[in-house]
Design an enzyme around this catalytic site. Structure first.
Site, mmCIF file in Angstrom:
data_model
loop_
_atom_site.group_PDB
_atom_site.id
_atom_site.type_symbol
_atom_site.label_atom_id
_atom_site.label_comp_id
_atom_site.label_asym_id
_atom_site.label_seq_id
_atom_site.Cartn_x
_atom_site.Cartn_y
_atom_site.Cartn_z
ATOM 1 N N CYS A 226 -0.321 -8.506 -16.756
ATOM 2 C CA CYS A 226 -0.885 -8.818 -15.446
ATOM 3 C C CYS A 226 -2.284 -8.250 -15.223
ATOM 4 C CB CYS A 226 0.044 -8.307 -14.350
ATOM 5 S SG CYS A 226 1.761 -8.780 -14.603
ATOM 6 N N HIS B 248 -3.041 -5.078 -6.115
ATOM 7 C CA HIS B 248 -2.181 -5.780 -7.070
ATOM 8 C C HIS B 248 -1.014 -6.390 -6.303
ATOM 9 C CE1 HIS B 248 -0.833 -6.935 -10.971
ATOM 10 N NE2 HIS B 248 0.305 -6.274 -10.875
ATOM 11 N N GLU C 299 1.490 1.608 -5.734
ATOM 12 C CA GLU C 299 0.079 1.315 -5.470
ATOM 13 C C GLU C 299 -0.397 1.983 -4.185
ATOM 14 O OE1 GLU C 299 -3.063 -2.403 -5.611
ATOM 15 O OE2 GLU C 299 -0.926 -2.847 -5.411
ATOM 16 N N LYS D 262 -1.477 -12.432 -3.270
ATOM 17 C CA LYS D 262 -0.412 -13.052 -4.065
ATOM 18 C C LYS D 262 0.611 -13.787 -3.193
ATOM 19 C CE LYS D 262 -0.451 -10.201 -8.265
ATOM 20 N NZ LYS D 262 -1.625 -9.352 -8.038
ATOM 21 N N HIS E 91 1.736 -14.849 -8.107
ATOM 22 C CA HIS E 91 1.310 -13.931 -9.169
ATOM 23 C C HIS E 91 0.979 -14.770 -10.396
ATOM 24 C CE1 HIS E 91 0.751 -10.684 -11.785
ATOM 25 N NE2 HIS E 91 1.746 -9.892 -11.436
ATOM 26 N N PHE F 120 2.645 -4.493 -16.649
ATOM 27 C CA PHE F 120 3.728 -4.010 -17.505
ATOM 28 C C PHE F 120 3.107 -3.379 -18.755
ATOM 29 C CE2 PHE F 120 7.386 -7.068 -16.119
ATOM 30 C CZ PHE F 120 7.599 -6.287 -15.004
#
Length: 402
Positions: A162, A294, A305, A326, A331, A390
């Site tokens: 991502c 994010h 976050e 998002k 996403h 990830f």
């Protein structure tokens, strides 16, 4: 060190097929998430996504090109065409030798994988098309962009899940800033909305069945999207000499690794990247007005976050605006940072902050100004965009109004 500016931008995503339409959707807080429409969607437990509906490749490419271009490459080429047109650049001659392309993607030609697995395993055929490998490889989009515009400098693909687009844009920024190149096309794309792509993500149990609600206490997971964002990063003096219209200045970039867990994020790793990006940009916390988060809509990401931002910005965290787009465009995995950078450019250019839509309940662990549900007018001089992937891979980019 040279200054680096953005002189062109292009996109296709669930909100629109160009930047102007995407900006309009951001201002309106429009949601691009809807019912998925592709083969065997009825076999999925997750049936929503931010899909580019009514996509007709034949409207943009000829038959031979379609045989060579996976959907993620098609998206990239369309976005690149818009960006180069806006920048008004011609890469013939010496400029092509000092220009390049670096793009982000997580899955590359996943639609091609999916189609050909069906051909071999489901339909029992023993042969596939000879273009399958060049169509599915992760560097296909970057290679075709380099060929389309005659970019003979650095050309490669970054795959960091991502954070892929932010890593790609950060590397492009560093190459122009160092003088290694004059111009870089950069950004990213993803097209994972097919049966195999969504089925794989279902296994992680992080997907919502109804909506994406970043930072809201009742959030229940992320929603996938698809699309591309491509930008022209250019040496400031080169841009000024040719009278280019400058959209924003890229002033800082940093990356870090959690070195901790393959799927669970670390607030400390994210905080290090945020702090380092500010240091690289020569900005103190009080100078940052807006962060595009994010903000995936998962409990693990949102809380981590918010903690990272609170620690990195201290008392200024309460004055920051931070939103996740998002909930509108989904996403987009490896392409998400590129589409999200558009919200940062809109904030700098137009003084409009894209909202976090779908926000319903306050979460005490996300007690920041998340610009809930409605866009906001604000005077913005400097912004940041976060990407946390990830594998514990973090990439943060900073822009400034010029």
């Amino acid at each position: 060190m040279r200054r680096v500016v953005i002189t062109g931008a292009g996109t296709i995503n669930a909100l629109g097929h160009d930047v102007a339409t995407t900006f309009e959707a951001f201002r309106e807080g429009r949601c691009g998430i809807s019912q998925l429409d592709f083969r065997d969607v009825d076999r999925l437990s997750i049936q929503i996504g931010a899909q580019v509906h009514n996509w007709r490749a034949e409207d943009y490419f000829n038959r031979q090109q379609i045989l060579l271009y996976d959907k993620f490459t098609q998206f990239t080429l369309l976005a690149a065409k818009q960006a180069v047109a806006q920048a008004g650049l011609d890469f013939q001659g010496a400029l092509g030798l000092s220009s390049g392309v670096v793009l982000g993607t997580a899955a590359g030609g996943l639609n091609t994988w999916d189609e050909n697995y069906r051909t071999v395993y489901e339909e029992g055929k023993n042969r596939v098309h000879p273009f399958v490998v060049p169509k599915l490889m992760n560097n296909a989009a970057a290679s075709h962009v380099s060929m389309e515009y005659g970019l003979r400098g650095p050309a490669f693909t970054v795959a960091t899940a991502c954070a892929s687009s932010n890593h790609a844009m950060g590397l492009a920024f560093q190459m122009v800033r160092s003088g290694a190149t004059k111009v870089m096309l950069t950004g990213g794309s993803e097209a994972m909305l097919c049966f195999g792509g969504v089925k794989a993500w279902e296994g992680l149990r992080v997907m919502s069945k109804d909506a994406c609600r970043p930072f809201s206490a009742n959030r229940n997971g992320m929603v996938q999207g698809e699309g591309a964002g491509v930008f022209v990063f250019e040496d400031y003096e080169h841009a000024r000499a040719r009278g280019a219209n400058i959209l924003a200045e890229v002033v800082g970039f940093a990356m870090s690794s959690d070195a901790q867990d393959i799927v669970m994020p670390s607030a400390q790793g994210a905080e290090r990247a945020i702090r380092a990006a500010m240091q690289d940009a020569g900005l103190n916390p009080e100078q940052i007005d807006y962060i595009n988060a994010h903000g995936t809509g998962t409990a693990a990401n949102d809380k981590t976050e918010c903690a990272a931002v609170a620690h990195a910005f201290g008392h200024h965290a309460d004055r920051l605006m931070i939103s996740s787009t998002k909930a509108m465009h989904g996403h987009i995995i490896g392409g998400t940072g590129a589409v999200e950078l558009l919200a940062c450019i809109m904030a700098l250019q137009d003084g409009i902050i894209a909202p976090t839509i779908g926000y319903e309940e306050q979460d005490p662990e996300c007690a920041l100004d998340v610009v809930p549900n409605d866009a906001r007018e604000a005077n913005v001089d400097a912004v940041m965009s976060n990407a946390f992937a990830f594998g514990g891979l973090n990439a943060v980019i900073a822009l400034r109004r010029i």
